[in-house]
Design a protein around this motif. Structure first.
Motif, short mmCIF file in Angstrom:
data_model
loop_
_atom_site.label_atom_id
_atom_site.label_comp_id
_atom_site.label_asym_id
_atom_site.label_seq_id
_atom_site.Cartn_x
_atom_site.Cartn_y
_atom_site.Cartn_z
N ASP A 101 -67.99 74.25 -6.77
CA ASP A 101 -66.99 73.91 -5.76
C ASP A 101 -66.26 75.12 -5.18
N ILE A 102 -66.63 76.34 -5.60
CA ILE A 102 -65.97 77.53 -5.09
C ILE A 102 -66.96 78.47 -4.42
N GLY A 103 -68.07 78.77 -5.11
CA GLY A 103 -69.07 79.64 -4.49
C GLY A 103 -69.89 80.39 -5.52
N THR A 104 -70.76 81.23 -5.02
CA THR A 104 -71.62 82.08 -5.84
C THR A 104 -71.30 83.53 -5.51
N PHE A 105 -71.07 84.33 -6.55
CA PHE A 105 -70.55 85.67 -6.34
C PHE A 105 -71.34 86.71 -7.12
N GLU A 106 -71.45 87.91 -6.52
CA GLU A 106 -71.89 89.06 -7.28
C GLU A 106 -70.75 89.50 -8.19
N VAL A 107 -71.05 89.78 -9.45
CA VAL A 107 -70.03 90.20 -10.39
C VAL A 107 -70.57 91.30 -11.29
N THR A 108 -69.67 92.13 -11.77
CA THR A 108 -69.96 93.02 -12.88
C THR A 108 -69.08 92.59 -14.03
#
Length: 392
Positions: free
Chosen positions: A202-209
């Protein structure tokens, strides 16, 4: 019906870096609170003034922010080559719990001074004039920290001209070394990847470290959340929807990092992991009114602590920033220009901070040998704190 009188407990109120908290010697605590458990938590909650549904901590020593709702318990160390054992408790403001899951990097800078002043360091190791290297065992995360405490005429030198953005007045500089913030057998990156994709329903898909150095931290690109990295506290803390979004991201990152099994557990683990956004250098006006030019910094970072954007930068998160920046290919190093950096200066809401880290790769596995930053510390008040006798 008569009520029990208050009891008084020896304590010192100290600033360390951009935080402050109540410091205790372990053997000064009431006997039931000298061991981990409910009695200790109840005592510290009452000292700080939590839980407070008004969010002010008026009836305690807390300052109603994550930076000022903190406690420290210190004792002489039995561990070889260490002077003092340091246990940190992050006290929730509006909920009845103390989070013991991580360290406070800022208050780490005050531990050495307290230890010297309160007889926890062998007098033979304290010079008449010079610097005393106090070796600290950080119990929450089982790591070594070294405080380089300035000494003048046999006493801790607290006053000086070292300035720290986020602290109004100058003081004596205290270099702090975080030695091997990740043990050789531990994973710097819990997923094994420098960059992961985090799906948040419900928020999104993110690149993360996601990194474990200093304190478990998840970094995101500021632009992916609609920010440019120059935000001050009101831009995020006055936006209830944004805070809820960050907390949901943090909870899902905690599961991916193996810190909890289910997102529902995140509510009882507010101190870790931290969530931070990073962006390329861009000028802004700090909360003090100080102008920060893009040329002054290598990148911008904003981090949340206990559900709110921090007014400066948590010391442990600065360790995570330095570590991630030292490794080419992370989101942090990418925002700082793409190369691995042994030193860098980043912008935060109160100004800038310079940090350094030494990292190396061996057989495809990353190691962080050391992270160094300069802080300062000062005793604000010492004596006793009082709590009602029926607290324990």
């Amino acid at each position: 019906m008569p009520h029990p009188p208050q009891i008084k407990i020896p304590a010192t109120y100290m600033r360390g870096g951009t935080s402050k908290g109540v410091f205790f010697k372990l053997d000064d605590l009431p006997e039931p609170a000298q061991v981990p458990g409910e009695a200790r938590d109840k005592l510290l909650l009452r000292v700080i003034g939590s839980p407070d549904p008004y969010g002010k901590q008026t009836d305690g020593m807390g300052g109603a922010t994550s930076s000022t709702s903190k406690t420290v318990i210190l004792s002489k160390s039995d561990r070889q080559d260490h002077d003092v054992d340091y246990l940190f408790g992050q006290v929730s403001i509006d909920e009845p719990f103390v989070d013991w899951s991580g360290n406070c990097g800022n208050l780490s800078a005050a531990v050495g001074a307290f230890a010297v002043t309160n007889g926890l360091v062998d007098p033979a190791r304290i010079p008449e004039n010079g610097v005393c290297a106090v070796h600290v065992w950080q119990q929450n995360i089982a790591k070594t920290i070294v405080n380089h405490v300035p000494i003048t005429n046999g006493q801790v030198q607290e006053t000086g001209d070292s300035e720290l953005d986020g602290v109004t007045f100058p003081a004596a500089e205290v270099p702090v070394e975080f030695v091997s913030p990740i043990d050789p057998g531990e994973a710097v990156f819990p997923s094994g990847n420098l960059i992961d994709t985090l799906e948040v329903p419900d928020i999104g898909t993110f690149e993360v470290t996601m990194i474990n150095a200093g304190i478990p931290t998840v970094f995101l690109n500021a632009k992916d959340l609609g920010y440019d990295g120059t935000e001050l506290q009101p831009a995020i803390n006055d936006d209830a929807a944004a805070l809820a979004r960050f907390e949901t991201i943090r909870a899902h990152a905690a599961v991916r990092m193996g810190l909890i099994r289910d997102v529902a557990e995140a509510a009882a683990r507010q101190h870790t992991p931290k969530v931070a956004i990073c962006a390329e250098p861009k000028g802004y006006t700090a909360s003090s009114g100080k102008a920060i030019e893009a040329s002054d910094i290598d990148l911008n970072v904003r981090a949340l602590s206990m559900g709110k954007l921090h007014h400066a930068m948590m010391g442990t998160a600065a360790v995570a920033i330095a570590s991630a920046a030292a490794i080419r290919g992370t989101l942090v190093s990418r925002a700082a220009g793409g190369a691995g950096r042994e030193t860098l200066t980043f912008g935060h809401p109160s100004g800038t901070l310079k940090v350094g880290a030494t990292a190396s790769e061996q057989n495809g596995t990353w190691r962080i040998e050391k992270v160094v930053m300069s802080r300062s510390a000062r005793v604000l008040m010492e004596g006793w704190v009082r709590v009602p006798g029926d607290t324990l």
